[in-house]
Design an enzyme around this catalytic site. Sequence first.
Site, mmCIF file in Angstrom:
data_model
loop_
_atom_site.group_PDB
_atom_site.id
_atom_site.type_symbol
_atom_site.label_atom_id
_atom_site.label_comp_id
_atom_site.label_asym_id
_atom_site.label_seq_id
_atom_site.Cartn_x
_atom_site.Cartn_y
_atom_site.Cartn_z
ATOM 1 N N GLY A 10 0.834 -1.198 0.000
ATOM 2 C CA GLY A 10 0.000 0.000 0.000
ATOM 3 C C GLY A 10 0.870 1.251 0.000
ATOM 4 O O GLY A 10 2.104 1.162 0.019
ATOM 5 N N GLN A 11 0.246 2.414 -0.027
ATOM 6 C CA GLN A 11 1.009 3.677 -0.044
ATOM 7 C C GLN A 11 1.958 3.753 1.150
ATOM 8 O O GLN A 11 3.162 3.999 1.010
ATOM 9 C CB GLN A 11 0.063 4.875 0.022
ATOM 10 C CG GLN A 11 -0.868 5.047 -1.141
ATOM 11 C CD GLN A 11 -1.571 6.393 -1.079
ATOM 12 O OE1 GLN A 11 -1.165 7.351 -1.711
ATOM 13 N NE2 GLN A 11 -2.647 6.483 -0.307
ATOM 14 N N PHE A 41 -6.320 -10.682 5.548
ATOM 15 C CA PHE A 41 -7.097 -10.361 6.746
ATOM 16 C C PHE A 41 -8.489 -10.998 6.732
ATOM 17 O O PHE A 41 -9.171 -10.991 7.750
ATOM 18 C CB PHE A 41 -7.219 -8.840 6.905
ATOM 19 C CG PHE A 41 -5.988 -8.193 7.496
ATOM 20 C CD1 PHE A 41 -4.820 -8.908 7.667
ATOM 21 C CD2 PHE A 41 -6.011 -6.854 7.875
ATOM 22 C CE1 PHE A 41 -3.690 -8.318 8.213
ATOM 23 C CE2 PHE A 41 -4.890 -6.243 8.428
ATOM 24 C CZ PHE A 41 -3.729 -6.973 8.596
ATOM 25 N N ALA A 64 -5.551 -2.141 5.251
ATOM 26 C CA ALA A 64 -6.886 -1.658 5.610
ATOM 27 C C ALA A 64 -7.767 -1.693 4.373
ATOM 28 O O ALA A 64 -7.273 -1.837 3.253
ATOM 29 C CB ALA A 64 -6.814 -0.221 6.139
ATOM 30 N N HIS A 65 -9.083 -1.570 4.595
ATOM 31 C CA HIS A 65 -10.002 -1.301 3.482
ATOM 32 C C HIS A 65 -10.118 0.216 3.405
ATOM 33 O O HIS A 65 -10.802 0.829 4.211
ATOM 34 C CB HIS A 65 -11.356 -1.939 3.764
ATOM 35 C CG HIS A 65 -12.296 -1.881 2.590
ATOM 36 N ND1 HIS A 65 -12.069 -1.099 1.477
ATOM 37 C CD2 HIS A 65 -13.460 -2.536 2.342
ATOM 38 C CE1 HIS A 65 -13.052 -1.261 0.612
ATOM 39 N NE2 HIS A 65 -13.909 -2.130 1.117
ATOM 40 N N THR A 105 -7.538 7.300 11.319
ATOM 41 C CA THR A 105 -7.930 8.375 10.414
ATOM 42 C C THR A 105 -8.678 9.508 11.109
ATOM 43 O O THR A 105 -9.319 9.288 12.142
ATOM 44 C CB THR A 105 -8.837 7.772 9.310
ATOM 45 O OG1 THR A 105 -9.469 8.819 8.582
ATOM 46 C CG2 THR A 105 -9.929 6.895 9.899
ATOM 47 N N ASP A 106 -8.617 10.680 10.505
ATOM 48 C CA ASP A 106 -9.434 11.810 10.962
ATOM 49 C C ASP A 106 -10.929 11.510 10.787
ATOM 50 O O ASP A 106 -11.761 12.192 11.374
ATOM 51 C CB ASP A 106 -9.081 13.066 10.169
ATOM 52 C CG ASP A 106 -9.269 12.852 8.682
ATOM 53 O OD1 ASP A 106 -8.449 12.105 8.100
ATOM 54 O OD2 ASP A 106 -10.220 13.393 8.092
ATOM 55 N N TYR A 129 -16.471 3.586 6.820
ATOM 56 C CA TYR A 129 -15.003 3.570 6.936
ATOM 57 C C TYR A 129 -14.585 4.127 8.297
ATOM 58 O O TYR A 129 -13.819 3.501 9.043
ATOM 59 C CB TYR A 129 -14.387 4.389 5.802
ATOM 60 C CG TYR A 129 -12.896 4.601 5.914
ATOM 61 C CD1 TYR A 129 -12.004 3.555 5.691
ATOM 62 C CD2 TYR A 129 -12.375 5.857 6.249
ATOM 63 C CE1 TYR A 129 -10.629 3.759 5.799
ATOM 64 C CE2 TYR A 129 -11.008 6.067 6.344
ATOM 65 C CZ TYR A 129 -10.138 5.008 6.127
ATOM 66 O OH TYR A 129 -8.780 5.204 6.242
ATOM 67 N N TRP A 154 -5.584 12.336 4.523
ATOM 68 C CA TRP A 154 -5.326 12.746 3.141
ATOM 69 C C TRP A 154 -3.954 12.234 2.658
ATOM 70 O O TRP A 154 -3.109 13.011 2.195
ATOM 71 C CB TRP A 154 -5.396 14.265 3.028
ATOM 72 C CG TRP A 154 -6.730 14.876 3.345
ATOM 73 C CD1 TRP A 154 -7.764 14.314 4.047
ATOM 74 C CD2 TRP A 154 -7.191 16.192 2.973
ATOM 75 N NE1 TRP A 154 -8.819 15.194 4.135
ATOM 76 C CE2 TRP A 154 -8.490 16.358 3.489
ATOM 77 C CE3 TRP A 154 -6.623 17.252 2.277
ATOM 78 C CZ2 TRP A 154 -9.234 17.522 3.310
ATOM 79 C CZ3 TRP A 154 -7.354 18.419 2.108
ATOM 80 C CH2 TRP A 154 -8.640 18.553 2.606
#
Length: 302
Positions: A10-11, A41, A64-65, A105-106, A129, A154
Amino acid sequence: MKVLLFGKNGQVGWELQRALAPLGEVVALDFDSPGPLSADFSKPDAVAATVRAVQPQVIVNAAAHTGVDSCESELERAHTLNAAAPGLLAHEARALGAWLLHYSTDYVFDGGGNSPRAEEAPTSPLSVYGRTKLDGEEAIRASGCKHVILRTSWVYASRGANFPKTMLRLAQERERLAVIDDQVGAPTGADLLADISAHVLRTALERPEVAGTYHAVAAGETSWYGYARHVIEFARALGRPIKVAPDAIAPIPTSAYPTPAVRPKNSRLDTTKLRTTFGLALPPWQAGVERMLTEVLTRGPA
Ligand code: NDP
């Protein structure tokens, strides 16, 4: 020392492979990794068996999704990847006495107001999410394992699909663009997050009392509109063939661009706790975005 990394392609996972390497042996897996170690997972027993086989001192979970809109219609998968799997990793970490580093996450917040949220601010996710990511956080905290949770926002990287790359493509194809201007946050590079992660882990191994939840984003703030303009003007300055004129990028409200998932309008995260606990300076968001754009736009044949 042995580090077990999930979500290596992933990133953030890709950058973690680089940033975690100096910590020791990194066993890096993705859900379709070949070989006997499963990191899928959706198969909890196999993932638990992987942790027991590797016996890491540190587990880092970057899987993660992350399809915020598709989570709305894929509730079960979102729960499995974002909540159940982190809970399982926490359980295994606790049994091993290992550290777990996890990302959130925010989107655990509802995005009201205009000020940056601190870690202990009340959560109230607006989307599947956000809800499942919060459930994952809570499962980790309830497990009693040694953990650090980094909430970010982001995320972009030179690898993978993301907002700045989409804006670059659209700016080369279209004469006009309309971009949301009433959601505000901080674009955060996967490379920055990975470097923060390595620093946090080194500190945590020496000072276990730093365990907890932290906000980790680049400094400053912008809207998606401001972000898009910055990306496009930077690409134009680098001489890219940009079709859209500067005055043909229009700011629009969220209401003009309906999506399946509701996003918070205020994604500002207060990073004071991270900076003071770990002695970190966070660069302005523009610095990382420009570096990524330079890498992506000037990459020619070797
Ligand atoms: P990516 O979507 O780039 O990577 C997610 C990873 O999860 C990929 O390696 C993906 O594999 C893997 N994965 C997908 N399905 C499974 C599965 N069934 N089992 C195991 N792994 C699977 O995410 P990011 O790197 O952007 O995000 C990293 C973390 O940061 C996540 O926890 C995310 O929630 C959080 N975060 C991200 C934000 C963002 O803007 N992207 C913002 C805030 C927080 P593959 O690549 O092979 O599909």
